[in-house]
Motif scaffolding. Structure first.
Motif, PDB file in Angstrom:
ATOM      1  N   PHE A  19       0.828  -1.200   0.000  1.00  0.00           N
ATOM      2  CA  PHE A  19       0.000   0.000   0.000  1.00  0.00           C
ATOM      3  C   PHE A  19       0.867   1.256   0.000  1.00  0.00           C
ATOM      4  O   PHE A  19       1.981   1.246   0.520  1.00  0.00           O
ATOM      5  CB  PHE A  19      -0.904   0.036   1.242  1.00  0.00           C
ATOM      6  N   THR A  20       0.304   2.342  -0.549  1.00  0.00           N
ATOM      7  CA  THR A  20       0.990   3.622  -0.457  1.00  0.00           C
ATOM      8  C   THR A  20       0.941   4.139   0.972  1.00  0.00           C
ATOM      9  O   THR A  20       1.857   4.826   1.408  1.00  0.00           O
ATOM     10  CB  THR A  20       0.351   4.668  -1.386  1.00  0.00           C
ATOM     11  N   TRP A  21      -0.152   3.813   1.675  1.00  0.00           N
ATOM     12  CA  TRP A  21      -0.305   4.181   3.078  1.00  0.00           C
ATOM     13  C   TRP A  21      -0.658   2.922   3.838  1.00  0.00           C
ATOM     14  O   TRP A  21      -1.375   2.078   3.332  1.00  0.00           O
ATOM     15  CB  TRP A  21      -1.417   5.220   3.258  1.00  0.00           C
ATOM     16  N   ASN A  22      -0.190   2.812   5.058  1.00  0.00           N
ATOM     17  CA  ASN A  22      -0.479   1.628   5.849  1.00  0.00           C
ATOM     18  C   ASN A  22      -1.532   1.879   6.914  1.00  0.00           C
ATOM     19  O   ASN A  22      -1.694   1.081   7.823  1.00  0.00           O
ATOM     20  CB  ASN A  22       0.819   1.088   6.464  1.00  0.00           C
ATOM     21  N   VAL A  23      -2.231   2.997   6.778  1.00  0.00           N
ATOM     22  CA  VAL A  23      -3.411   3.270   7.593  1.00  0.00           C
ATOM     23  C   VAL A  23      -4.512   3.730   6.648  1.00  0.00           C
ATOM     24  O   VAL A  23      -4.245   4.279   5.578  1.00  0.00           O
ATOM     25  CB  VAL A  23      -3.163   4.341   8.672  1.00  0.00           C
ATOM     26  N   TRP A  24      -5.742   3.484   7.061  1.00  0.00           N
ATOM     27  CA  TRP A  24      -6.895   3.838   6.244  1.00  0.00           C
ATOM     28  C   TRP A  24      -7.357   5.232   6.636  1.00  0.00           C
ATOM     29  O   TRP A  24      -7.454   5.515   7.833  1.00  0.00           O
ATOM     30  CB  TRP A  24      -8.006   2.825   6.547  1.00  0.00           C
ATOM     31  N   PRO A  25      -7.635   6.130   5.699  1.00  0.00           N
ATOM     32  CA  PRO A  25      -8.143   7.443   6.099  1.00  0.00           C
ATOM     33  C   PRO A  25      -9.486   7.290   6.820  1.00  0.00           C
ATOM     34  O   PRO A  25     -10.295   6.461   6.432  1.00  0.00           O
ATOM     35  CB  PRO A  25      -8.293   8.195   4.780  1.00  0.00           C
ATOM     36  N   GLU A  30     -10.358  13.424   4.996  1.00  0.00           N
ATOM     37  CA  GLU A  30      -8.976  13.003   5.226  1.00  0.00           C
ATOM     38  C   GLU A  30      -8.419  12.305   3.985  1.00  0.00           C
ATOM     39  O   GLU A  30      -7.265  12.545   3.603  1.00  0.00           O
ATOM     40  CB  GLU A  30      -8.917  12.070   6.431  1.00  0.00           C
ATOM     41  N   ALA A  31      -9.233  11.475   3.331  1.00  0.00           N
ATOM     42  CA  ALA A  31      -8.780  10.778   2.123  1.00  0.00           C
ATOM     43  C   ALA A  31      -8.462  11.775   1.010  1.00  0.00           C
ATOM     44  O   ALA A  31      -7.499  11.598   0.264  1.00  0.00           O
ATOM     45  CB  ALA A  31      -9.845   9.785   1.665  1.00  0.00           C
ATOM     46  N   LEU A  34      -4.906  13.429   1.138  1.00  0.00           N
ATOM     47  CA  LEU A  34      -3.686  12.637   0.973  1.00  0.00           C
ATOM     48  C   LEU A  34      -2.897  13.163  -0.225  1.00  0.00           C
ATOM     49  O   LEU A  34      -3.437  13.322  -1.313  1.00  0.00           O
ATOM     50  CB  LEU A  34      -4.024  11.166   0.756  1.00  0.00           C
ATOM     51  N   LEU A  38      -4.392   6.931  -1.965  1.00  0.00           N
ATOM     52  CA  LEU A  38      -4.422   5.596  -1.384  1.00  0.00           C
ATOM     53  C   LEU A  38      -4.513   4.587  -2.526  1.00  0.00           C
ATOM     54  O   LEU A  38      -5.404   4.666  -3.356  1.00  0.00           O
ATOM     55  CB  LEU A  38      -5.635   5.458  -0.458  1.00  0.00           C
ATOM     56  N   CYS A  40      -2.781   0.458  -3.967  1.00  0.00           N
ATOM     57  CA  CYS A  40      -1.959  -0.692  -3.614  1.00  0.00           C
ATOM     58  C   CYS A  40      -1.482  -1.400  -4.870  1.00  0.00           C
ATOM     59  O   CYS A  40      -2.113  -1.329  -5.913  1.00  0.00           O
ATOM     60  CB  CYS A  40      -2.703  -1.644  -2.691  1.00  0.00           C
TER      61      CYS A  40
END
Ligand code: ZN
Length: 155
Positions: A19-25, A30-31, A34, A38, A40
């Motif tokens: 994933f580009t981020w390892n937490v979900w917005p 918030e999404a 980014l 987000l 993968c």
């Protein structure tokens, strides 16, 4: 004890997903903020010999323009027999065959160890798989030529 970086690498090695981020917005706002979207990278047909294929159809989000699949990251209300889609926040009832669901009696798709699931779909028409190759062309001509040749031979 593994570092966070080791933990992420371990998950990538196990699931074939990066994933580009390892937490979900936590919200659409918030999404939207980014800097890097987000997304993968997914390694299809990754072997998971430790997990059996699931012999029933996936549970889908009821929102027509979503259709995401129930997964361990969804919020679940076991008393109301509802799950909240982690993509669109739609509240979805569980299908009748999940009536015995509880925190102690969970289907495979809610267990963290099933971070990837192979479904054997019984009802839906099975279409041949579609592969999409995204190629980063920032490389020298010789290497790009070799990659083009390889991709032409595997497709
Ligand atoms: Zn949804």
């Amino acid at each position: 004890m593994a570092t966070y970086e080791e933990y992420i690498q371990q998950n990538e090695d196990r699931d074939g997903i990066r994933f580009t981020w390892n937490v979900w917005p936590s919200s659409r706002i918030e999404a939207s903020r980014l800097v890097v979207p987000l997304s993968c990278l997914y390694q299809p047909i990754k072997e998971r010999p430790d997990l059996p294929p699931i012999q029933y159809d996936p549970v889908l989000c009821t929102r027509n323009n979503c259709r995401a699949i129930l997964n361990p990251l969804c919020q679940v209300d076991y008393r109301a027999k509802l799950w909240v889609c982690n993509f669109c926040f739609q509240r979805n009832p569980f299908p009748p065959q999940y009536s015995a669901i509880s925190e102690q009696h969970q289907p495979a798709e809610l267990m963290p160890m099933f971070s990837t699931i192979e479904y054997t779909i019984t009802r839906a028409q099975c279409l041949p798989p579609i592969y999409l190759y995204v190629v980063d062309t920032c490389m020298d001509e010789e290497e790009l030529g070799a990659l083009k040749g390889f991709l032409a031979n595997v497709t």
